[in-house]
Design a protein around this motif. Structure first.
Motif, PDB file in Angstrom:
ATOM      1  N   VAL A  11      10.228  10.713  -5.355  1.00  0.00           N
ATOM      2  CA  VAL A  11      10.984  10.362  -4.148  1.00  0.00           C
ATOM      3  C   VAL A  11      10.744   8.885  -3.812  1.00  0.00           C
ATOM      4  CG1 VAL A  11      11.441  10.914  -1.738  1.00  0.00           C
ATOM      5  CG2 VAL A  11      10.677  12.706  -3.308  1.00  0.00           C
ATOM      6  N   GLN A  41       4.264  11.396 -10.839  1.00  0.00           N
ATOM      7  CA  GLN A  41       3.381  10.306 -10.437  1.00  0.00           C
ATOM      8  C   GLN A  41       1.999  10.838 -10.057  1.00  0.00           C
ATOM      9  OE1 GLN A  41       4.642   6.962 -10.273  1.00  0.00           O
ATOM     10  NE2 GLN A  41       2.451   6.513 -10.258  1.00  0.00           N
ATOM     11  N   MET A  53       2.717   2.408 -10.450  1.00  0.00           N
ATOM     12  CA  MET A  53       3.929   2.890  -9.788  1.00  0.00           C
ATOM     13  C   MET A  53       4.849   1.683  -9.610  1.00  0.00           C
ATOM     14  SD  MET A  53       4.472   5.076  -6.293  1.00  0.00           S
ATOM     15  CE  MET A  53       3.499   4.008  -5.240  1.00  0.00           C
ATOM     16  N   MET A  73       7.538  -1.027  -8.453  1.00  0.00           N
ATOM     17  CA  MET A  73       8.014  -1.613  -7.196  1.00  0.00           C
ATOM     18  C   MET A  73       9.292  -2.391  -7.474  1.00  0.00           C
ATOM     19  SD  MET A  73       4.726  -3.129  -5.248  1.00  0.00           S
ATOM     20  CE  MET A  73       5.599  -3.046  -3.688  1.00  0.00           C
ATOM     21  N   PHE A 122       3.878   1.497   2.645  1.00  0.00           N
ATOM     22  CA  PHE A 122       4.815   2.573   2.305  1.00  0.00           C
ATOM     23  C   PHE A 122       4.355   3.912   2.867  1.00  0.00           C
ATOM     24  CE2 PHE A 122       5.689  -0.667  -0.859  1.00  0.00           C
ATOM     25  CZ  PHE A 122       7.073  -0.689  -0.868  1.00  0.00           C
ATOM     26  N   GLY A 123       3.098   4.013   3.219  1.00  0.00           N
ATOM     27  CA  GLY A 123       2.592   5.268   3.772  1.00  0.00           C
ATOM     28  C   GLY A 123       2.518   6.365   2.730  1.00  0.00           C
ATOM     29  N   THR A 124       2.768   7.578   3.170  1.00  0.00           N
ATOM     30  CA  THR A 124       2.676   8.733   2.279  1.00  0.00           C
ATOM     31  C   THR A 124       3.964   8.887   1.470  1.00  0.00           C
ATOM     32  OG1 THR A 124       1.214   9.882   3.812  1.00  0.00           O
ATOM     33  CG2 THR A 124       2.349  11.232   2.181  1.00  0.00           C
ATOM     34  N   MET A 125       3.801   9.052   0.166  1.00  0.00           N
ATOM     35  CA  MET A 125       4.954   9.213  -0.720  1.00  0.00           C
ATOM     36  C   MET A 125       4.769  10.449  -1.591  1.00  0.00           C
ATOM     37  SD  MET A 125       5.692   5.299  -1.914  1.00  0.00           S
ATOM     38  CE  MET A 125       7.275   5.802  -2.609  1.00  0.00           C
ATOM     39  N   TYR A 126       5.901  10.945  -2.085  1.00  0.00           N
ATOM     40  CA  TYR A 126       5.885  12.127  -2.931  1.00  0.00           C
ATOM     41  C   TYR A 126       6.429  11.792  -4.318  1.00  0.00           C
ATOM     42  CZ  TYR A 126       5.053  14.426   1.469  1.00  0.00           C
ATOM     43  OH  TYR A 126       4.503  14.788   2.671  1.00  0.00           O
ATOM     44  N   PRO A 127       5.898  12.428  -5.347  1.00  0.00           N
ATOM     45  CA  PRO A 127       6.402  12.177  -6.699  1.00  0.00           C
ATOM     46  C   PRO A 127       7.914  12.356  -6.765  1.00  0.00           C
ATOM     47  CG  PRO A 127       4.428  13.516  -6.791  1.00  0.00           C
ATOM     48  CD  PRO A 127       4.804  13.421  -5.335  1.00  0.00           C
ATOM     49  N   PRO A 171       8.018   6.163  -7.181  1.00  0.00           N
ATOM     50  CA  PRO A 171       7.102   7.035  -7.918  1.00  0.00           C
ATOM     51  C   PRO A 171       7.852   7.860  -8.963  1.00  0.00           C
ATOM     52  CG  PRO A 171       7.528   7.924  -5.731  1.00  0.00           C
ATOM     53  CD  PRO A 171       8.228   6.600  -5.798  1.00  0.00           C
ATOM     54  N   ALA A 191       3.243  16.752  -4.873  1.00  0.00           N
ATOM     55  CA  ALA A 191       4.571  17.127  -4.386  1.00  0.00           C
ATOM     56  C   ALA A 191       4.506  18.331  -3.463  1.00  0.00           C
ATOM     57  CB  ALA A 191       5.492  17.416  -5.558  1.00  0.00           C
ATOM     58  N   LEU A 251       0.834  -1.198   0.000  1.00  0.00           N
ATOM     59  CA  LEU A 251       0.000   0.000   0.000  1.00  0.00           C
ATOM     60  C   LEU A 251       0.873   1.254   0.000  1.00  0.00           C
ATOM     61  CD1 LEU A 251      -2.399  -1.148   2.858  1.00  0.00           C
ATOM     62  CD2 LEU A 251      -2.892  -1.211   0.408  1.00  0.00           C
ATOM     63  N   ALA A 252       0.509   2.217  -0.794  1.00  0.00           N
ATOM     64  CA  ALA A 252       1.218   3.499  -0.784  1.00  0.00           C
ATOM     65  C   ALA A 252       0.258   4.594  -1.214  1.00  0.00           C
ATOM     66  CB  ALA A 252       2.411   3.464  -1.729  1.00  0.00           C
ATOM     67  N   THR A 253       0.353   5.717  -0.563  1.00  0.00           N
ATOM     68  CA  THR A 253      -0.454   6.869  -0.942  1.00  0.00           C
ATOM     69  C   THR A 253       0.465   7.945  -1.495  1.00  0.00           C
ATOM     70  OG1 THR A 253      -2.067   6.382   0.776  1.00  0.00           O
ATOM     71  CG2 THR A 253      -2.082   8.608  -0.131  1.00  0.00           C
ATOM     72  N   VAL A 254       0.329   8.210  -2.761  1.00  0.00           N
ATOM     73  CA  VAL A 254       1.131   9.262  -3.385  1.00  0.00           C
ATOM     74  C   VAL A 254       0.339  10.563  -3.317  1.00  0.00           C
ATOM     75  CG1 VAL A 254       2.216  10.057  -5.513  1.00  0.00           C
ATOM     76  CG2 VAL A 254       2.285   7.640  -4.910  1.00  0.00           C
ATOM     77  N   VAL A 255       0.978  11.565  -2.742  1.00  0.00           N
ATOM     78  CA  VAL A 255       0.317  12.866  -2.634  1.00  0.00           C
ATOM     79  C   VAL A 255       1.025  13.845  -3.559  1.00  0.00           C
ATOM     80  CG1 VAL A 255      -0.420  12.445  -0.273  1.00  0.00           C
ATOM     81  CG2 VAL A 255       1.765  13.559  -0.693  1.00  0.00           C
TER      82      VAL A 255
END
Lengths: 174, 155
Positions: B40, B137, B81, B83, B33-38, B133, A38, A32-36
């Motif tokens: 990164v 992304q 995305m 992996m 993975f929780g919160t990720m940023y484009p 990402p 930037a 699971l991953a949440t992309v927010v």
């Protein structure tokens, strides 16, 4: 009869030799991953001068006037570098066009990247009159405040005055 | 007479074979993975609390093969995305009190079938991984399935 016995014994031997290898099971979990985005910035509080008396300037302090100072909340990639560019009005206006002077000083803005104590003890002072370069906090958040002063004339027309204050944030890529 | 004996023998064998416990695989924790940023990438270590975890129970001492079916992408609404699972992203512990930080079998390759024996309390399997990402992304909650299959070898 003899054949039947042989058949049964053969079946038995087969059962004894294979039961464990036939046993198989699977289980599924999820990655699971949440992309927010930037960078996300939200204006969370207006710079509110409240009631103003003609001829009496009124100052809103960025630190002490909690709930009245302008506030933006920003989230993004932790520690990413960005620029902060304020677009400031020189006056507030009524719907009918009457103007009231508003001004901002070089220490009228501040920010907290999570390392300070919030609005009353921010981690950094900002000059809203220039483009400042800062970093998003280690927790991926940044809060920015701005104060200012309105200077109504003695003959200031009564009414509700407003103006836009715009904060433009740009990631530098560093 | 002989036939009756043979049938009785078979009956007892059937009872005996049913005593072998079917392996039971349970997904305990998702790979989070929780919160990720484009732009990164983020790696979840197999020893972290965010690692995937499976529990396996069955016949103590029995040899089993453990095989992952791994995704190469996570998905949301038609977007993907990437992996990555490295050849040291898997760990297994057969101790009754599993130790994620010091497992009995560490730095295993999740792309390869592993052969181990069930401990008295079975096995615990952990899996780490990396999500990558793209610079642009699409925002969203990405998901992918990770399947673990366990089979007795008969040894």
């Amino acid at each position: 009869m003899k054949r039947l016995v042989v058949l049964i014994v053969t079946l038995a031997v087969t059962l004894v030799s294979t039961p464990q290898t036939q046993a198989q099971e699977s289980a599924t979990i999820q990655a699971l991953a949440t992309v927010v985005s930037a960078l996300t910035i939200t204006g969370t509080n207006n710079l509110n001068f409240g009631n103003v008396t003609p001829g009496t300037p009124k100052l809103i302090d960025k630190q002490t006037d909690v709930g009245l100072a302008g506030e933006w909340t920003l989230s993004g990639n932790p520690t990413a570098e960005l620029t902060l560019d304020f677009t400031l009005p020189d006056s507030l206006r009524t719907a009918s066009g009457s103007a009231m002077v508003v001004s901002f000083g070089i220490t009228d803005a501040s920010l907290d990247d999570g390392s300070g104590g919030g609005q009353t003890a921010p981690s950094s002072i900002l000059n809203p009159l220039i483009v400042e370069t800062r970093n998003i906090g280690a927790g991926g958040a940044l809060t920015i405040w701005i104060g200012g002063q309105v200077s109504p004339t003695p003959a200031q027309t009564g009414g509700a005055y407003a103006a836009d204050i715009i904060l433009t944030v740009t990631l530098t890529g560093n | 007479m002989n036939c009756k004996l043979a049938i009785a023998f078979l009956f007892f064998l059937l009872i005996g074979t049913s005593a072998f416990a079917q392996p039971i695989v349970t997904g305990v924790s998702d790979l989070a993975f929780g919160t990720m940023y484009p732009g990164v990438p983020l790696k979840v270590d197999k020893a972290s609390a965010s690692a995937a975890e499976f529990s396996i129970t069955g016949t103590a001492g029995a040899e089993v093969t453990v095989t992952f079916t791994l995704p190469t992408y996570m998905n949301v609404s038609g977007y993907t995305m990437q992996m990555i699972f490295f050849n040291t992203d898997m760990a297994i512990d057969s101790n009754p009190t599993p130790n994620q930080l010091a497992p009995a079998y560490n730095d295993l390759d999740p792309w390869q079938t592993q052969t181990v024996r069930l401990g008295s309390a079975g096995l615990t399997v952990w899996l780490g991984g990396k999500a990558v990402p793209a610079l642009k992304q699409q925002s969203g909650s990405y998901v992918a399935d990770i399947v673990l299959t366990v089979q007795y070898t008969g040894n």
